[in-house]
Enzyme design. Structure first.
Site, PDB file in Angstrom:
ATOM      1  N   LYS A 156       0.839  -1.191   0.000  1.00 17.89           N
ATOM      2  CA  LYS A 156       0.000   0.000   0.000  1.00 17.89           C
ATOM      3  C   LYS A 156       0.881   1.252   0.000  1.00 17.89           C
ATOM      4  CE  LYS A 156      -4.108  -2.015   0.398  1.00 17.89           C
ATOM      5  NZ  LYS A 156      -3.759  -3.292  -0.204  1.00 17.89           N
ATOM      6  N   ASP A 157       0.283   2.371  -0.434  1.00 19.60           N
ATOM      7  CA  ASP A 157       1.002   3.641  -0.442  1.00 19.60           C
ATOM      8  C   ASP A 157       1.507   3.971   0.961  1.00 19.60           C
ATOM      9  OD1 ASP A 157      -1.368   3.746  -2.470  1.00 19.60           O
ATOM     10  OD2 ASP A 157       0.097   5.178  -3.250  1.00 19.60           O
ATOM     11  N   ARG A 158       2.700   4.547   1.027  1.00 21.81           N
ATOM     12  CA  ARG A 158       3.218   4.944   2.336  1.00 21.81           C
ATOM     13  C   ARG A 158       2.559   6.236   2.805  1.00 21.81           C
ATOM     14  NH1 ARG A 158       9.341   5.899   4.765  1.00 21.81           N
ATOM     15  NH2 ARG A 158       8.581   6.933   6.650  1.00 21.81           N
TER      16      ARG A 158
END
Length: 335
Positions: free
Chosen positions: A76-78
């Site tokens: 997932k996006d940070r």
């Protein structure tokens, strides 16, 4: 990605994305329920400004197991707030007390058990809540939103796939030319994914540029919507009926993710792939399996509202599609 063709036109507005983590919220949907028993401990986590791999390692350390015994459905996006499941293989061992687990930016939402490992790709899709700061309400942006709701958006792989400044793609090209030897397994995977994502993007861009994104060609490979079943549009097919089914979103035109035994469906695909034979050879050398992917994607449950801060979007995308590809059709982004 600037050179890739827009389905509409290049946006006229510029907005800010991910100014704050709360501006980009992702909630994973696995598509199945946890069994409640089994050798795997399943932990649902809400992460803020945290890397998936980093959290996985910390959870494994807390539970006293090797990191290789961890599983999750995807990265997932940070710089975001994300919710996702992790699983820890712990046969015959008690469930750890995750009330004692502490890590900045991480909240444990649920702990249960499951009878199967959560593997990469075992994901139905993701729910998104996105705020595009400084986007102004006007006629152009409203038309763009309505067009996306009706016609979808190019199913491009976006910058996340290619690494910072396109590093993964650059390394893949060097690898294909024999300039470097890549031994690290994880890097090999990233580079191969970037290479075939680039070919896919170029094919989609060419079809849109030539006005062929809504036109079924002889030998196109079509996908039944909501499935992974494909069939050829050969000359025996009723093309008028196929076009009707395409308009009704019952079927989708696909483009290849190149690999072994890749089926090249159309002249557009053949022309692009012919220019990148070294990448195709690399895929064969590494025994990458070929696949297909829809060239356009429909955002499910798309809704929007203009608020003082900008444009707020909510929608759902199946696994593998990028929210930033949708955003790209609306505004130019300053991150």
């Amino acid at each position: 990605m600037n050179e890739l063709t827009y389905l509409q036109t290049m946006p006229k507005q510029t907005a800010l994305l991910k100014t704050h983590c709360a501006d980009f919220v992702v909630k994973e949907q696995l598509g199945y329920e946890m069994s409640g028993d089994g050798e795997f401990v399943a932990v649902k986590v809400r992460k803020t400004d945290c890397n998936t791999l980093f959290v996985a390692e910390k959870l494994a350390h807390f539970a006293g197991i090797p990191a290789k015994n961890m599983g999750y459905a995807g990265l997932k996006d940070r710089k975001a707030i994300t919710e996702q499941w992790f699983c820890l293989q712990m046969p015959g061992q008690p469930t750890p007390d995750f009330n004692q687990f502490q890590l900045d930016g991480v909240e444990i939402l649920e702990v249960t058990r499951h009878n199967r490992k959560i593997r990469t790709g075992s994901l139905d899709g993701n729910h998104f809540e996105i705020l595009l700061r400084e986007a102004q309400e006007n006629a152009d942006l409203k038309v763009r939103l309505e067009n996306i709701k009706k016609n979808g958006f190019p199913n491009y792989f976006t910058e996340q796939r290619f690494g910072r400044d396109g590093h993964n793609l650059t390394q893949a090209l060097r690898w294909a030319k024999g300039e470097i030897n890549v031994k690290d397994r994880k890097k090999r995977s990233f580079y191969l994914s970037a290479a075939r994502s680039e070919i896919f993007n170029l094919i989609v861009s060419a079809r849109i540029r030539q006005g062929l994104h809504h036109k079924i060609l002889v030998n196109d490979i079509l996908q039944l919507s909501g499935s992974h079943s494909w069939f050829h549009a050969d000359q025996k097919e009723d093309f008028n009926l196929l076009q009707q089914r395409l308009a009704q979103q019952d079927i989708q035109i696909t483009a290849p993710l190149i690999g072994e035994n890749v089926q090249i469906a159309s002249d557009v695909e053949n022309e692009i792939i012919a220019k990148h034979q070294e990448l195709l050879y690399l895929m064969h050398q590494e025994k990458m399996k070929s696949a297909r992917r829809p060239i356009l994607m429909q955002a499910q449950h798309l809704s929007w509202s203009f608020i003082p801060e900008g444009l707020k979007l909510t929608f759902y995308l199946p696994a593998g599609s990028y929210a930033t590809a949708l955003v790209r059709e609306l505004v130019n982004i300053n991150e």
